[in-house]
Scaffold this motif. Structure first.
Motif, mmCIF file in Angstrom:
data_model
loop_
_atom_site.group_PDB
_atom_site.id
_atom_site.type_symbol
_atom_site.label_atom_id
_atom_site.label_comp_id
_atom_site.label_asym_id
_atom_site.label_seq_id
_atom_site.Cartn_x
_atom_site.Cartn_y
_atom_site.Cartn_z
ATOM 1 N N VAL A 90 -34.127 -59.319 -11.598
ATOM 2 C CA VAL A 90 -33.761 -58.928 -10.237
ATOM 3 C C VAL A 90 -33.937 -60.135 -9.329
ATOM 4 O O VAL A 90 -34.622 -61.105 -9.679
ATOM 5 N N GLY A 91 -33.335 -60.086 -8.143
ATOM 6 C CA GLY A 91 -33.453 -61.207 -7.233
ATOM 7 C C GLY A 91 -33.040 -60.847 -5.835
ATOM 8 O O GLY A 91 -32.511 -59.757 -5.567
ATOM 9 N N THR A 92 -33.288 -61.768 -4.917
ATOM 10 C CA THR A 92 -32.886 -61.611 -3.532
ATOM 11 C C THR A 92 -32.379 -62.948 -3.019
ATOM 12 O O THR A 92 -33.063 -63.974 -3.118
ATOM 13 N N SER A 93 -31.169 -62.955 -2.473
ATOM 14 C CA SER A 93 -30.627 -64.175 -1.887
ATOM 15 C C SER A 93 -31.267 -64.456 -0.546
ATOM 16 O O SER A 93 -31.210 -65.591 -0.056
ATOM 17 N N THR A 94 -31.894 -63.455 0.069
ATOM 18 C CA THR A 94 -32.573 -63.657 1.344
ATOM 19 C C THR A 94 -33.726 -64.632 1.207
ATOM 20 O O THR A 94 -33.962 -65.476 2.085
ATOM 21 N N GLU A 95 -34.457 -64.534 0.112
ATOM 22 C CA GLU A 95 -35.635 -65.386 -0.108
ATOM 23 C C GLU A 95 -35.436 -66.402 -1.209
ATOM 24 O O GLU A 95 -36.392 -67.092 -1.592
ATOM 25 N N ASP A 96 -34.222 -66.501 -1.760
ATOM 26 C CA ASP A 96 -33.941 -67.451 -2.852
ATOM 27 C C ASP A 96 -34.943 -67.277 -3.983
ATOM 28 O O ASP A 96 -35.602 -68.220 -4.434
ATOM 29 N N LEU A 97 -35.024 -66.048 -4.486
ATOM 30 C CA LEU A 97 -36.071 -65.703 -5.439
ATOM 31 C C LEU A 97 -35.497 -64.825 -6.539
ATOM 32 O O LEU A 97 -34.703 -63.912 -6.276
ATOM 33 N N ILE A 98 -35.886 -65.109 -7.776
ATOM 34 C CA ILE A 98 -35.501 -64.299 -8.935
ATOM 35 C C ILE A 98 -36.772 -63.919 -9.675
ATOM 36 O O ILE A 98 -37.677 -64.745 -9.841
ATOM 37 N N ILE A 99 -36.828 -62.670 -10.123
ATOM 38 C CA ILE A 99 -37.987 -62.184 -10.869
ATOM 39 C C ILE A 99 -37.527 -61.707 -12.240
ATOM 40 O O ILE A 99 -36.589 -60.911 -12.354
ATOM 41 N N ALA B 91 -26.069 -60.835 -10.619
ATOM 42 C CA ALA B 91 -25.161 -61.547 -9.724
ATOM 43 C C ALA B 91 -25.878 -61.758 -8.403
ATOM 44 O O ALA B 91 -26.287 -60.802 -7.749
ATOM 45 N N LEU B 92 -26.029 -63.030 -8.021
ATOM 46 C CA LEU B 92 -26.784 -63.358 -6.819
ATOM 47 C C LEU B 92 -26.115 -64.540 -6.128
ATOM 48 O O LEU B 92 -25.966 -65.607 -6.731
ATOM 49 N N SER B 93 -25.696 -64.320 -4.888
ATOM 50 C CA SER B 93 -24.968 -65.309 -4.082
ATOM 51 C C SER B 93 -23.788 -65.860 -4.893
ATOM 52 O O SER B 93 -22.909 -65.108 -5.265
ATOM 53 N N ASN B 94 -23.776 -67.138 -5.210
ATOM 54 C CA ASN B 94 -22.624 -67.734 -5.888
ATOM 55 C C ASN B 94 -22.831 -67.918 -7.389
ATOM 56 O O ASN B 94 -22.093 -68.676 -8.020
#
Length: 932
Positions: free
Chosen positions: A654-663, A604-607
């Motif tokens: 995994v991901g980060t909404s700060t950098e708009d990145l998913i791994i 689950a990441l941002s929207n």
């Protein structure tokens, strides 16, 4: 032939596996160790920093890596590693890599973890505040051995109405105690009755407290299929054996119920103790069999049944193949003393059976049976109970005679905890009893087997600096049932099944099984039992199942936008409630039918929620979303342009909404991570780019905390903690750039000494073996090293007072798609023409703040030509001994047909590279002109 220029306006659209003619200009054939950014363009990926060696040996590839982000001072990683059947738990600080000891782990918690032979797939970890719950999806949940207290052998006789000169009678164990009231005072009448009971029942005697089984017999049933009810109850009926024990010329009156195992009587629970028993005198048992008639709710005597189709054995008249049980009485089976005692308070009499056997109490009176009431085991209504009573007296309140679900159990609590007085009847836990008046009650299981439910990892108290100094691992203290029995307050549906996931949603702890979702009581995370059976509270636990036409096995629960998404291999569901989630408002409905890889937890990441799905030997990824205007759930594939890019099956997302990145990490190659970079402009996605990061070591676990990616790696001999800072614009010190080396180690933590005789600088204190490493000074000068030992090396210049970094160089590669000229079409698009010849003459790459890169051009069937960019070579504004990055464009020759030239941008240097766009100059020969 005209000379035309085509442009690639940016290089940030990632990889595409579409045919070249269908790709967008900014999409590449391949992209390794280069990251696409709408801010900086195409750049060499950030380097990793070596934090610390965590283990002197490599972790298993199937180890579970869980991260805890408590606060700025407490960011930890927990490693679950199963080696030879034992799962170890190790915890480390992410900022320093120092070990945080597990000060204790209970044997039950260790056994629970040992059941996970494949931790990454078998264990689920969830951190809620200071608690980290760990669930093992290979362990079946069971109830514990603790049972409720059996009903005490106590009864009440309540004088409700006093009338002078009337008969008041109490019948106890077939013994009648009757008086004629001397007054109308109810307390006086109660005194008369109590005195008569004391006088009637002796204070001494020889009573049977147990029997010795000399032969358990054979052919007894645990249940029977009585032909009269066979059609209605094909599963069988309840069955019991009652035994009366007689001695010739001696003891009588003792009765009991047989405990039957495999047709043999193995024990007898006495329901009446009788009197006048003598040890050693032979016993003459009278054995009677009963079957429970569910239509009339009575026990039916089958021993003397005349029906020819009765299947119960006739033990007195004899049945072929069946052996009667025999018994004897020893000295330990006989006890002496009183049997019935009486205690009066006010108009209430408490009758107590002094031995463990059951007894019966009934009352009659001369006031139309309204003046005297016996209270034992159960009453019809709560209003039948007195307002003042003995503290701790328990009773069942029976509602509808046809229903067991509305029964409840109460205990009396006096106001000031005195032995007798006014107080309240409080709901309490129940018990199980036989359906006859003389039945033997037993306790019911109160709670869970804690060794079969998720365990918890707890931090020890913080030190003065606010840091966690240790952890304790033990089973969780789950709340036991406080009201009702297993009929009126049944066990949660996760009992006798396995837990697939554990989650937290709307202030409730949740447990997911194959077919149901179970929530704890609101704001009481360890209670899964109702606190009252008389009303369904909004805060009560929730237990809801999934109904669907397909076989739906729930594997993951993901909180998302005030809803709970449930993922199965073929279907997705949404659990909704009102603003406050209650048992009355909860509902589950299917929303989509996408295939999913349920081995990894959706992200689950941002929207959005991202989940993978199998596609042959590769995997794809869906972007799941809900339209807030229509409340319609849908998903779009974000790997549509790279259908076979992700090889194997994913092990984490995994991901980060700060950098708009998913791994995405795959099991196919642990040295590779697949990167998805996206960018939304309002509701339009303007970047959807896939690329790949390659590493020298296996990556076992990754986690974003803000803009920092933490990696647990395995170099073949040790397990290491590394971190990567992925935020844009990160620099080293006062410089405008960062030195890009993997497993980078700063000179500030190393020992340095220069020898004037050997002209060598010896560097010591390397945290890992320096083989294959290089040194880069902060000014960007590359220096090769000579390995001396597993922790030291030398450099042939004096860097003892310089700032530098040691690490591994890694290669960046960006391979252009075919640069084919596309012409306008009739409908406004652009496409290639088969009637146009195209010869690439030159290419140009625009760059910014760049220190080094190389262009490789490989015409078909010809050698590869390399063209290196270096600011000093090109005469950039540089100062001797320092690196000044350059901006501009770099031009290179191609001289090949457009479809016969392979063009790559490479960089093995630790210097930065920021590539913005590209242009290609082509000779065009058109046989015809396209009509448009």
């Amino acid at each position: 032939m005209p000379l035309l220029t085509t442009s690639v306006p940016n290089l940030v659209q990632g990889v595409s596996q579409q045919p070249d003619n269908l790709r967008f200009p900014g999409q590449a054939e391949s992209q390794v160790n280069a990251i696409s950014s709408v801010v900086e363009g195409l750049t060499k990926r950030p380097s990793t920093e070596h934090v610390k060696d965590l283990f002197s040996t490599p972790l298993q590839n199937d180890a579970l890596i869980h991260f805890i982000d408590r606060d700025d001072k407490n960011k930890h990683v927990v490693c679950f590693n199963n080696n030879s059947g034992t799962t170890s738990v190790s915890i480390f600080n992410l900022s320093l890599g120092t070990s945080i000891p597990v000060t204790s782990i209970s044997s039950s918690a260790q056994a629970y973890l040992n059941g996970a032979t494949d931790p990454i797939n078998d264990l689920r970890a969830l951190t809620v505040a200071d608690y980290t719950f760990v669930a093992n999806n290979k362990t079946t949940v069971s109830l514990g051995n603790e049972v409720s207290e059996t009903l005490a052998k106590e009864a009440l006789i309540f004088v409700k109405q006093g009338v002078q000169g009337k008969a008041y009678s109490a019948k106890i164990n077939s013994v009648v105690c009757d008086i004629s009231s001397a007054s109308s005072d109810s307390e006086a009448i109660a005194t008369q009755i109590s005195d008569d009971i004391v006088a009637t029942f002796p204070t001494s005697g020889s009573f049977l407290q147990s029997v010795t089984i000399t032969n358990g017999g054979s052919g007894y049933f645990s249940n029977v299929s009585y032909t009269v009810y066979n059609d209605l109850f094909p599963g069988g009926l309840d069955y019991k054996v009652e035994i009366e024990f007689r001695q010739a010329g001696g003891g009588s009156g003792a009765k009991g119920l047989a405990v039957i195992n495999n047709g043999v009587i193995t024990a007898v629970n006495l329901t009446s103790v009788g009197n006048n028993y003598v040890a050693g005198t032979p016993i003459q048992p009278v054995i009677t069999e009963y079957v429970f008639d569910p239509l009339f709710r009575t026990w039916k005597n089958l021993t003397y049944s005349t029906k020819s189709n009765t299947v119960a054995r006739r033990v007195i008249v004899g049945t072929a193949g069946a052996v009667n049980a025999t018994f004897s009485v020893g000295s330990s089976d006989v006890t002496t003393g009183g049997t019935i005692t009486s205690t009066r308070e006010g108009s209430l009499i408490k009758i107590t059976n002094a031995v463990t056997s059951d007894f019966t109490v009934t009352t009659t009176d001369g006031v139309s049976n309204t003046g005297l009431q016996s209270i034992y085991k159960e009453v019809d209504f709560i209003t039948d109970l007195p307002k003042a009573c003995f503290n701790g007296f328990r009773i069942k309140v029976r509602g509808d005679a046809e229903l067991d679900q509305d029964d409840y159990f109460v205990v009396f609590e006096t106001k000031d905890n005195e032995d007798f007085g006014e107080g309240s009847w409080i709901e309490t836990v129940g018990w199980v009893e036989d359906r006859t008046a003389s039945g033997q009650g037993v306790g019911e299981k109160l709670g869970f087997n804690e060794a079969s439910l998720p365990i918890r990892i707890l931090p020890n108290p913080l030190n003065a600096a606010g840091e966690i100094t240790g952890y304790t691992i033990k089973t969780t203290l789950w709340t036991t049932r406080q009201a009702g029995n297993l009929t009126t307050n049944p066990a949660p549906s996760f009992v006798d099944t396995k837990i697939n996931d554990i989650f937290f949603f709307k202030n409730r702890l949740g447990i997911l099984t194959d077919t149901s979702v179970v929530f704890s009581e609101a704001d009481s995370y360890f209670n899964f039992w109702r606190t009252t059976t008389q009303s369904l509270l909004d805060s009560a636990p929730i237990d809801v199942g999934v109904a669907h036409t397909k076989v739906s096995t729930l594997k993951h629960a993901i909180p998302f936008q005030e809803k709970l998404l449930l993922f199965g291999p073929q279907s997705q569901f949404v659990l909704r409630g009102n603003q406050i989630l209650t048992p009355k408002t909860v509902n589950i409905s299917p929303v989509t039918e996408y295939s999913a890889n349920t081995k990894i937890r959706p992200l689950a990441l941002s929207n959005f929620v991202y989940f993978s799905f199998p596609r042959g030997t590769s995997e794809g990824v869906y972007e799941f979303y809900v339209d807030n205007d229509t409340d319609v759930f849908d998903a779009s594939e974000i790997t549509a342009q790279v259908p076979t890019y992700i090889k194997g099956s994913l092990r984490s997302l995994v991901g980060t909404s700060t950098e708009d990145l998913i791994i995405a990490a795959s099991n196919n190659n642990l040295k590779q991570l697949y990167i998805y970079r996206y960018y939304w402009n309002n509701k339009e996605k303007i970047q959807s780019a896939w690329q790949r990061f390659d590493f020298a070591n296996d990556v076992l676990g990754v986690k974003f905390i803000n803009s920092t990616l933490y990696l647990i790696t395995n170099d073949g001999t040790k397990t290491n903690l590394e971190r990567m800072f992925v935020e844009s614009g990160r620099v080293d010190g006062s410089k405008s750039y960062s030195i890009l080396l993997d497993r980078r180690v700063s000179s500030l933590v190393l020992g340095k000494s220069y020898s004037t005789s050997t002209k060598l600088t010896t560097v010591t204190g390397m945290p890992y073996d320096p083989v294959n490493t290089v040194v880069y000074t902060l000014e960007g000068v590359r220096l090769p090293i000579t390995r001396v030992s597993s922790s030291s090396f030398t450099v042939n210049v004096d860097i003892s007072s310089a700032d530098f970094f040691v690490g591994l160089e890694y290669d960046m590669e960006y391979k252009f798609s075919l640069q084919t000229l596309k012409q306008p079409t009739e409908k406004g698009g652009r496409s290639t023409s088969n009637f146009t010849g195209q010869m690439l003459k030159n290419g140009s790459v625009e760059y910014s703040n760049t220190g080094h890169f190389t262009i490789e051009v490989t015409p078909k069937f010809r050698d590869t030509y390399s063209y290196a960019f270096n600011p000093s070579i090109l005469g950039a504004d540089s100062v001797i001994g320092s690196l000044v990055l350059d901006d501009g464009s770099f031009r290179f020759p191609i001289h090949s047909k457009h479809d016969e030239a392979t063009i790559k941008i490479k960089s093995s240097s630790a210097l930065p590279a920021h590539l913005l766009s590209a242009e290609f100059e082509s000779f065009i020969h058109a046989r015809s002109r396209r009509y448009s």
